[in-house]
Scaffold this active site. Structure first.
Site, mmCIF file in Angstrom:
data_model
loop_
_atom_site.group_PDB
_atom_site.id
_atom_site.type_symbol
_atom_site.label_atom_id
_atom_site.label_comp_id
_atom_site.label_asym_id
_atom_site.label_seq_id
_atom_site.Cartn_x
_atom_site.Cartn_y
_atom_site.Cartn_z
ATOM 1 N N ASP A 13 0.853 -1.176 0.000
ATOM 2 C CA ASP A 13 0.000 0.000 0.000
ATOM 3 C C ASP A 13 0.894 1.232 0.000
ATOM 4 O O ASP A 13 2.120 1.133 0.178
ATOM 5 C CB ASP A 13 -0.907 -0.046 1.236
ATOM 6 C CG ASP A 13 -1.993 1.012 1.202
ATOM 7 O OD1 ASP A 13 -2.354 1.466 0.092
ATOM 8 O OD2 ASP A 13 -2.477 1.399 2.272
ATOM 9 N N ASP A 15 -0.514 5.073 0.999
ATOM 10 C CA ASP A 15 -0.924 5.977 2.081
ATOM 11 C C ASP A 15 -0.800 5.271 3.418
ATOM 12 O O ASP A 15 -1.364 4.190 3.625
ATOM 13 C CB ASP A 15 -2.380 6.422 1.877
ATOM 14 C CG ASP A 15 -2.546 7.401 0.735
ATOM 15 O OD1 ASP A 15 -1.592 8.145 0.473
ATOM 16 O OD2 ASP A 15 -3.618 7.417 0.115
ATOM 17 N N THR A 46 -2.564 0.755 -4.695
ATOM 18 C CA THR A 46 -3.217 1.761 -3.866
ATOM 19 C C THR A 46 -4.696 1.900 -4.188
ATOM 20 O O THR A 46 -5.092 1.878 -5.356
ATOM 21 C CB THR A 46 -2.525 3.130 -4.011
ATOM 22 O OG1 THR A 46 -3.255 4.119 -3.289
ATOM 23 C CG2 THR A 46 -2.423 3.574 -5.464
ATOM 24 N N ASN A 47 -5.490 2.054 -3.144
ATOM 25 C CA ASN A 47 -6.918 2.295 -3.317
ATOM 26 C C ASN A 47 -7.212 3.741 -3.711
ATOM 27 O O ASN A 47 -8.335 4.048 -4.108
ATOM 28 C CB ASN A 47 -7.676 1.950 -2.027
ATOM 29 C CG ASN A 47 -8.201 0.522 -2.026
ATOM 30 O OD1 ASN A 47 -8.112 -0.181 -3.025
ATOM 31 N ND2 ASN A 47 -8.738 0.092 -0.907
ATOM 32 N N ASP A 209 -1.394 -0.849 5.919
ATOM 33 C CA ASP A 209 -1.713 -0.263 7.228
ATOM 34 C C ASP A 209 -3.175 -0.462 7.621
ATOM 35 O O ASP A 209 -3.584 0.021 8.683
ATOM 36 C CB ASP A 209 -1.388 1.227 7.235
ATOM 37 C CG ASP A 209 -2.341 2.039 6.368
ATOM 38 O OD1 ASP A 209 -2.645 1.591 5.246
ATOM 39 O OD2 ASP A 209 -2.793 3.116 6.811
ATOM 40 N N THR A 213 -8.742 -3.763 4.523
ATOM 41 C CA THR A 213 -8.473 -3.784 3.075
ATOM 42 C C THR A 213 -7.214 -4.587 2.772
ATOM 43 O O THR A 213 -7.281 -5.642 2.145
ATOM 44 C CB THR A 213 -8.332 -2.356 2.515
ATOM 45 O OG1 THR A 213 -7.330 -1.641 3.249
ATOM 46 C CG2 THR A 213 -9.646 -1.606 2.604
#
Length: 258
Positions: A13, A15, A46-47, A209, A213
């Site tokens: 990920d 962020d 990344t979302n 983190d 998800t």
């Protein structure tokens, strides 16, 4: 930790893992250098949907980290792949940033508010009441509601900010229709990442983190899992979930061998 380090592929990920807003997190630069010098296959999954891979490449470059554009895959790209597979040449009303509109345009999706097949929601700083009204009317008239990711919040330099899950919620409440989310933890996005890396799930790890998800996505697709506490999840939060990551680390710097 040695078991994690031995994996050939890493899905990470961004962020809360690599940066907060425009601030690089401690150990992130060293972690990326370790991935590169160790010959690991890695992908930043990344979302966040508002930036293109080129934008993300340039953002890291401003922080002093050089990562090739091919190492980024966003929920916007996942959305474009999903829509073009479901209904090639479809029309969509889009609430989202440049990263989302660029991905949809590249996939041949026509962006319009006139009788769209889909209402697509992603992150955007220009979200307002007019968007909610238009989207709700279109969904009520038959457009399918889809969204880039279910994250309610995202970490920022001075706290948290609303993310896509929070933005799509008023439309869901107003219409009684639930959105379909294409980003993590949807296995579609993680499996695409594995195919891009050319690595089997048993030889890959996911570092993130978020329990809801990143970690659950890793568990459900058979990846090794490492939760970092540099984003939105604290060690105390682990008790709120019926599943656990295999490893918990303060940040990605802990993955780098001493």
């Amino acid at each position: 930790m040695e078991q994690l380090r031995s994996k050939s592929g890493f899905i990470c990920d961004m962020d809360g893992v690599i940066y907060h807003g425009d601030r690089l997190l401690p150990g992130a630069k060293e972690f990326i250098e370790w991935l590169k010098t160790s010959g690991k296959k890695f992908l930043f999954l990344t979302n966040s949907s508002d930036k293109t891979p080129q934008d993300l490449h340039e953002k890291l470059a401003r922080m002093g980290v050089d990562v090739d554009v091919g190492h980024f895959y966003t929920s916007a790209l996942s959305m474009a792949r999903f829509l073009s597979g479901q209904m090639p040449g479809c029309k969509a009303y889009v609430i989202g940033g440049h990263g989302l509109t660029a991905a949809l345009d590249e996939a041949g999706v026509t962006i319009t508010s006139e009788n769209p097949d889909y209402v697509v929601v992603g992150e955007t700083p220009s979200y307002d009441y007019e968007h909610i009204v238009t989207a709700s009317l279109l969904v009520s008239n038959g457009a399918r509601l889809v969204a880039t990711n279910s994250d309610i919040s995202a970490p920022f330099e001075d706290g948290i900010r609303p993310a896509c899950g929070a933005l799509v919620a008023p439309i869901e409440v107003a219409t009684g229709k639930k959105a379909y989310f294409v980003g993590k933890p949807n296995p579609l996005m993680v499996r695409t990442g594995l195919r891009m890396l050319g690595v089997h799930s048993s030889d890959a790890a996911i570092v993130g983190d978020r329990m809801d998800t990143d970690i659950i996505a890793g568990i459900e697709t058979g990846l090794d899992t490492c939760l970092v506490l540099s984003g939105v999840t604290s060690e105390e939060d682990l008790a709120n979930f019926p599943y656990r990551p295999r490893l918990v680390a303060p940040g990605v710097g802990a993955i780098v061998p001493a």
